[in-house]
Design an enzyme around this catalytic site. Structure first.
Site, PDB file in Angstrom:
ATOM      1  CB  SER A   1      -8.585   5.243   6.242  1.00 37.74           C
ATOM      2  OG  SER A   1      -9.111   5.190   4.984  1.00 37.74           O
TER       3      SER A   1
ATOM      4  CG  ASP B   1     -12.189   3.340   4.777  1.00 36.35           C
ATOM      5  OD1 ASP B   1     -11.377   4.363   5.308  1.00 36.35           O
ATOM      6  OD2 ASP B   1     -11.741   3.230   3.452  1.00 36.35           O
TER       7      ASP B   1
ATOM      8  CE  LYS C   1      -8.800   1.821   1.634  1.00 45.02           C
ATOM      9  NZ  LYS C   1      -9.004   2.930   2.489  1.00 45.02           N
TER      10      LYS C   1
ATOM     11  CG  HIS D   1      -1.802   1.355   1.330  1.00 43.52           C
ATOM     12  ND1 HIS D   1      -2.834   1.532   0.487  1.00 43.52           N
ATOM     13  CD2 HIS D   1      -1.645   2.260   1.827  1.00 43.52           C
ATOM     14  CE1 HIS D   1      -3.636   2.576   1.015  1.00 43.52           C
ATOM     15  NE2 HIS D   1      -2.657   3.309   1.564  1.00 43.52           N
TER      16      HIS D   1
ATOM     17  NE  ARG E   1     -10.212  10.808   7.408  1.00 42.21           N
ATOM     18  CZ  ARG E   1      -9.439  10.068   6.669  1.00 42.21           C
ATOM     19  NH1 ARG E   1      -9.440   8.731   6.501  1.00 42.21           N
ATOM     20  NH2 ARG E   1      -8.009  10.293   6.672  1.00 42.21           N
TER      21      ARG E   1
END
Length: 418
Positions: free
Chosen positions: A183, A161, A187, A82, A168
């Site tokens: 967040s 999320d 995931k 990520h 947000r």
């Protein structure tokens, strides 16, 4: 329990219990708690923070607010990567097929671009016909066939999320360590992973401008990962300068294909190899990812994944309206400001400022000159692909290039590894 009491408690800097956080997450997903109440809750967290226990419970409840994949039937270690978001960051397109070639299963749930950072899904959707919204059965089939699949977040994966992030983004509460941690991790934990590699970007073109802030986020994520028994490796990387030559969608896919085919070796290539080595380390696999570029296996897997998800690699969008941005003086390229290039990227139409914005998959920027290279007056610095007014874009590209005299040391993209 009522929403106002939970909001008031966090507003007054008090610690929330697991039950209160569960109530708020479940109520948000069911629609029982309204957007304006969620906004107030997120702002209270943004202003007053959360301790580790609160952050852990928030992440946990967000994971369990939706569906989790169960990948036990697929042999191999499940490792994902990520990125916290950057400019010209197409690394996932290179890393996933190379990691799969090494024997790692990569179930990658990716996002769309928002603001100055591009999204992996937007890049892939520049390939005609590519589908990112696969049903679970299709997703598992692609994983079995190719060892990796890249899909978008569905309505039933960490739905809280999705709700929180959309709010947000428009309420100025993005840059919060507990909210970013929950967040990202919610995931990734829904993917049933054995390990995770994080590309924690730092600098002008990143959300985290300072290394100290990036380290605070990394510490928060590591602690959550430990609680979930998830192995994690974090690379802090320099995002002051754009990655590679392409900034856009289709243009970044084209660059990724050049890297996978062995035609191009640049900073994207080098970082991708390092990250795949990190994934192999977590998986306990001793293989050299570069071999799978040399023998074409990485490219073959990418082509197969795209084909199975409906895409045609012979048809990648690239805007036919091309403009040259020329240098106004002679000199040495001392710097290229990632944030200014990102602003130009947004003006081409390749990015979105609001979630609902439509993007031009063929728009973008191709850098032709790089740090340490000499340039002559009127020599082309970059190409801009856009149907929009080029005069508004030119100043951002020109200002991004710092041209002068002096010596330039080669920058290291990797700052530190945890």
């Amino acid at each position: 329990m009522i929403a106002q009491d939970v909001i008031r408690k966090k507003r007054d800097k008090e610690k929330l219990t697991e039950e209160e956080i569960r109530f708020f997450v479940q109520g948000s997903v069911k629609g029982e708690i309204k957007d304006y109440q969620i906004s107030a809750f997120l702002m209270a967290i943004f202003l007053n923070g959360m301790d580790f226990e609160e952050t852990y419970y928030l992440t946990k409840e967000m994971v369990y607010s939706g569906k989790r994949f169960h990948l036990k039937d697929i042999k191999g270690k499940k490792i994902d990567k990520h990125s916290t978001g950057g400019v010209g960051d197409k690394l996932s397109l290179i890393i996933a097929p190379l990691a799969a070639s090494c024997g790692i299963i990569v179930p990658m749930i990716s996002g769309r671009g928002l603001g100055h950072t591009g999204g992996t899904i937007d890049k892939l959707e520049s390939i005609k016909g590519f589908r990112s919204n696969l049903k679970e059965e299709e997703f598992l089939n692609v994983l079995k066939e190719t060892g990796f699949s890249i899909i978008s977040q569905t309505d039933d994966i960490a739905p809280c999320d999705r709700i929180f992030y959309s709010i947000r983004d428009v309420t100025g509460t993005v840059e919060s360590i507990p909210l970013i941690t929950s967040s990202i991790m919610s995931k990734k934990l829904a993917e049933d992973l054995d390990g995770l590699v994080i590309d924690m970007k730092v600098g002008k073109g990143a959300f985290m401008k300072k290394l100290d802030d990036a380290k605070k986020l990394a510490e928060s994520m590591l602690k959550v990962a430990e609680r979930f028994n998830l192995k994690m490796k974090i690379y802090f990387t320099d995002m002051n300068v754009p990655l590679g030559y392409g900034v856009g969608n289709g243009i970044e896919v084209i660059e990724s294909l050049e890297i996978l085919s062995g035609e191009l070796k640049n900073d994207c290539y080098e970082l991708s190899i390092e990250f795949v080595k990190g994934m192999c380390e977590i998986a306990g696999i001793r293989k050299d990812p570069e071999e799978y570029i040399k023998n074409g296996e990485g490219m073959r897997r990418f082509e197969k994944m795209v084909r199975l998800q409906g895409g045609n690699l012979k048809d990648i969008e690239l805007n036919k309206n091309v403009s040259e941005i020329k240098s106004e003086k002679d000199g040495l390229i001392l710097d290229i400001d990632a944030n200014k290039i990102a602003q130009g990227f947004l003006l081409t139409g390749a990015g979105r400022m609001r979630k609902e914005d439509k993007i031009d998959y063929g728009a973008g920027i191709r850098l032709l000159k790089f740090i340490g290279e000499s340039v002559k007056k009127n020599e082309t610095l970059a190409l801009v692909y856009t149907s929009r007014e080029i005069e508004k874009i030119i100043p951002y590209i020109r200002d991004a290039y710092k041209i002068g005299k002096g010596n330039v040391e080669k920058r290291k993209r990797i700052i530190e590894v945890w």
